[in-house]
Motif scaffolding. Structure first.
Motif, mmCIF file in Angstrom:
data_model
loop_
_atom_site.group_PDB
_atom_site.id
_atom_site.type_symbol
_atom_site.label_atom_id
_atom_site.label_comp_id
_atom_site.label_asym_id
_atom_site.label_seq_id
_atom_site.Cartn_x
_atom_site.Cartn_y
_atom_site.Cartn_z
ATOM 1 N N ASP A 30 -15.952 2.877 -4.642
ATOM 2 C CA ASP A 30 -16.068 1.420 -4.520
ATOM 3 C C ASP A 30 -14.698 0.758 -4.360
ATOM 4 O OD1 ASP A 30 -18.800 1.641 -4.766
ATOM 5 O OD2 ASP A 30 -18.897 0.844 -6.819
ATOM 6 N N LYS A 31 -13.687 1.358 -4.960
ATOM 7 C CA LYS A 31 -12.320 0.807 -4.921
ATOM 8 C C LYS A 31 -11.380 1.765 -4.191
ATOM 9 C CE LYS A 31 -13.190 -2.792 -7.576
ATOM 10 N NZ LYS A 31 -13.017 -4.163 -7.148
ATOM 11 N N ILE A 32 -11.867 2.350 -3.100
ATOM 12 C CA ILE A 32 -11.095 3.370 -2.377
ATOM 13 C C ILE A 32 -9.759 2.832 -1.869
ATOM 14 C CG2 ILE A 32 -12.226 2.991 -0.133
ATOM 15 C CD1 ILE A 32 -11.200 6.414 -1.600
ATOM 16 N N ASP A 33 -9.704 1.581 -1.426
ATOM 17 C CA ASP A 33 -8.434 1.038 -0.933
ATOM 18 C C ASP A 33 -7.403 0.930 -2.052
ATOM 19 O OD1 ASP A 33 -9.338 0.906 1.675
ATOM 20 O OD2 ASP A 33 -10.012 -1.176 1.494
ATOM 21 N N LEU A 34 -7.849 0.591 -3.243
ATOM 22 C CA LEU A 34 -6.956 0.536 -4.399
ATOM 23 C C LEU A 34 -6.427 1.931 -4.731
ATOM 24 C CD1 LEU A 34 -5.727 -1.182 -6.688
ATOM 25 C CD2 LEU A 34 -7.842 -0.782 -7.972
ATOM 26 N N LEU A 35 -7.307 2.925 -4.693
ATOM 27 C CA LEU A 35 -6.883 4.304 -4.957
ATOM 28 C C LEU A 35 -5.911 4.782 -3.886
ATOM 29 C CD1 LEU A 35 -7.098 6.881 -6.639
ATOM 30 C CD2 LEU A 35 -9.081 7.524 -5.231
ATOM 31 N N ARG A 36 -6.231 4.509 -2.627
ATOM 32 C CA ARG A 36 -5.319 4.908 -1.542
ATOM 33 C C ARG A 36 -3.949 4.260 -1.716
ATOM 34 N NH1 ARG A 36 -9.937 4.273 3.010
ATOM 35 N NH2 ARG A 36 -10.582 6.454 3.088
ATOM 36 N N GLY A 37 -3.937 2.996 -2.090
ATOM 37 C CA GLY A 37 -2.671 2.297 -2.317
ATOM 38 C C GLY A 37 -1.886 2.900 -3.469
ATOM 39 N N ILE A 39 -2.000 5.996 -4.514
ATOM 40 C CA ILE A 39 -1.472 7.288 -4.070
ATOM 41 C C ILE A 39 -0.294 7.074 -3.115
ATOM 42 C CG2 ILE A 39 -1.994 9.359 -2.713
ATOM 43 C CD1 ILE A 39 -4.880 9.176 -3.904
ATOM 44 N N LYS A 40 -0.449 6.165 -2.166
ATOM 45 C CA LYS A 40 0.620 5.895 -1.187
ATOM 46 C C LYS A 40 1.896 5.411 -1.876
ATOM 47 C CE LYS A 40 1.720 3.118 2.839
ATOM 48 N NZ LYS A 40 1.303 2.039 3.726
ATOM 49 N N ASP A 41 1.759 4.469 -2.801
ATOM 50 C CA ASP A 41 2.932 3.938 -3.513
ATOM 51 C C ASP A 41 3.593 5.016 -4.367
ATOM 52 O OD1 ASP A 41 2.336 1.512 -2.341
ATOM 53 O OD2 ASP A 41 1.547 0.590 -4.188
ATOM 54 N N THR A 42 2.786 5.852 -4.994
ATOM 55 C CA THR A 42 3.344 6.936 -5.805
ATOM 56 C C THR A 42 4.091 7.933 -4.933
ATOM 57 O OG1 THR A 42 1.608 6.674 -7.470
ATOM 58 C CG2 THR A 42 2.779 8.785 -7.435
ATOM 59 N N ARG A 43 3.516 8.281 -3.789
ATOM 60 C CA ARG A 43 4.189 9.215 -2.880
ATOM 61 C C ARG A 43 5.501 8.646 -2.347
ATOM 62 N NH1 ARG A 43 0.425 11.261 1.641
ATOM 63 N NH2 ARG A 43 2.153 12.688 1.971
ATOM 64 N N ALA A 44 5.568 7.337 -2.182
ATOM 65 C CA ALA A 44 6.812 6.713 -1.711
ATOM 66 C C ALA A 44 7.905 6.812 -2.774
ATOM 67 C CB ALA A 44 6.559 5.251 -1.339
ATOM 68 N N SER A 82 -2.288 4.834 -13.568
ATOM 69 C CA SER A 82 -1.849 3.534 -14.070
ATOM 70 C C SER A 82 -1.943 2.453 -12.995
ATOM 71 C CB SER A 82 -0.409 3.651 -14.590
ATOM 72 O OG SER A 82 0.052 2.411 -15.035
ATOM 73 N N ALA A 83 -1.456 2.747 -11.794
ATOM 74 C CA ALA A 83 -1.503 1.774 -10.699
ATOM 75 C C ALA A 83 -2.943 1.415 -10.357
ATOM 76 C CB ALA A 83 -0.773 2.322 -9.473
ATOM 77 N N PHE A 84 -3.821 2.403 -10.293
ATOM 78 C CA PHE A 84 -5.229 2.155 -10.008
ATOM 79 C C PHE A 84 -5.838 1.277 -11.112
ATOM 80 C CE2 PHE A 84 -9.749 3.262 -10.285
ATOM 81 C CZ PHE A 84 -10.164 3.046 -8.971
ATOM 82 N N SER A 85 -5.576 1.627 -12.354
ATOM 83 C CA SER A 85 -6.153 0.903 -13.490
ATOM 84 C C SER A 85 -5.718 -0.552 -13.536
ATOM 85 C CB SER A 85 -5.777 1.599 -14.802
ATOM 86 O OG SER A 85 -6.321 2.900 -14.835
ATOM 87 N N ARG A 86 -4.465 -0.814 -13.174
ATOM 88 C CA ARG A 86 -3.971 -2.201 -13.184
ATOM 89 C C ARG A 86 -4.734 -3.084 -12.202
ATOM 90 N NH1 ARG A 86 0.957 0.358 -13.703
ATOM 91 N NH2 ARG A 86 1.395 0.129 -11.499
ATOM 92 N N GLY A 87 -5.323 -2.495 -11.181
ATOM 93 C CA GLY A 87 -6.067 -3.263 -10.193
ATOM 94 C C GLY A 87 -7.535 -3.476 -10.533
ATOM 95 N N GLY A 102 -2.904 1.575 -26.417
ATOM 96 C CA GLY A 102 -2.752 0.664 -25.283
ATOM 97 C C GLY A 102 -3.285 1.237 -23.988
ATOM 98 N N GLU A 103 -4.249 2.150 -24.084
ATOM 99 C CA GLU A 103 -4.803 2.810 -22.905
ATOM 100 C C GLU A 103 -6.067 2.113 -22.430
ATOM 101 O OE1 GLU A 103 -5.681 6.856 -23.846
ATOM 102 O OE2 GLU A 103 -3.599 7.386 -24.202
ATOM 103 N N ARG A 104 -6.266 2.148 -21.156
ATOM 104 C CA ARG A 104 -7.530 1.710 -20.575
ATOM 105 C C ARG A 104 -8.561 2.824 -20.759
ATOM 106 N NH1 ARG A 104 -7.218 -2.177 -16.374
ATOM 107 N NH2 ARG A 104 -9.479 -2.044 -16.528
ATOM 108 N N GLY A 105 -9.804 2.528 -20.472
ATOM 109 C CA GLY A 105 -10.863 3.527 -20.602
ATOM 110 C C GLY A 105 -11.433 3.953 -19.272
ATOM 111 N N ILE A 106 -10.623 3.886 -18.218
ATOM 112 C CA ILE A 106 -11.112 4.195 -16.874
ATOM 113 C C ILE A 106 -11.116 5.693 -16.599
ATOM 114 C CG2 ILE A 106 -10.631 3.913 -14.408
ATOM 115 C CD1 ILE A 106 -9.621 1.072 -15.116
#
Length: 177
Positions: A30-37, A39-44, A82-87, A102-106
């Motif tokens: 459902d949030k594939i664009d957020l996940l792709r982002g 991954i992309k930001d982490t790889r950068a 972390s990046a995915f969870s923040r979105g 201080g962890e999310r439950g995702i």
């Protein structure tokens, strides 16, 4: 508490399974664009080769290869999660333990990792990744699943387009040996 041991190999190739905490969720697709982002930001920031991937609604499988001098895949998964969870809006249930830290439950806290031993091991795990949506009954053939590197493998000539149609699970030679 269990003593989890990770195999850190500089420049290694690794197979991962990463799960959502709620295995009934469809959050990853459902949030594939957020996940792709994420991954992309982490790889950068923290480069690695994403050799193969499949994203299912509640979990993903991936193969990464790290640089010769690098063995820290853990920081990359932490950064992606972390990046995915923040979105994501914070509506998930959290345990007292997660709240205290201080962890999310995702995401599930842990993930599964396997160091790939050789080319055959690499190929078997690529097959496992690309057949996974068929195995779980989401589609009848690997080509029908959009959230997969299967299509790039077809473009490169690794698989024929008809590879990965439903077969008897006993006949498959995928994954762990």
């Amino acid at each position: 508490m269990a003593n989890y041991r990770r195999n850190f190999v500089a420049g290694g190739s690794f197979f991962f399974t990463v799960n959502l905490a709620d295995r009934r969720s469809r959050l990853l697709t459902d949030k594939i664009d957020l996940l792709r982002g994420a991954i992309k930001d982490t790889r950068a920031r923290l480069p690695f080769i994403l050799d193969a991937i499949v994203v299912l609604p509640d979990h993903l499988h991936a193969i990464w290869t790290l640089r010769d001098e690098d063995d820290d895949y853990a920081i990359r998964w932490r950064t992606i999660k972390s990046a995915f969870s923040r979105g994501i809006e914070p509506t998930e249930r959290r345990s007292t333990s997660r709240m205290a830290k201080g962890e999310r439950g995702i995401w599930q806290r842990r993930y599964w990792e396997h160091t790939l031993k050789d080319e055959r091991d690499f190929e078997r795990h690529c097959d496992y990744i690309h057949f996974n949506p068929v195995k779980h009954g989401y589609v009848g053939a690997a080509k029908e699943w959009a959230f997969s590197s299967f299509h790039q493998f077809v473009e490169r000539g690794v698989y024929p387009v008809g590879w990965g149609e439903r077969i008897n699970d006993d006949e498959s030679d995928f994954g762990e040996r």
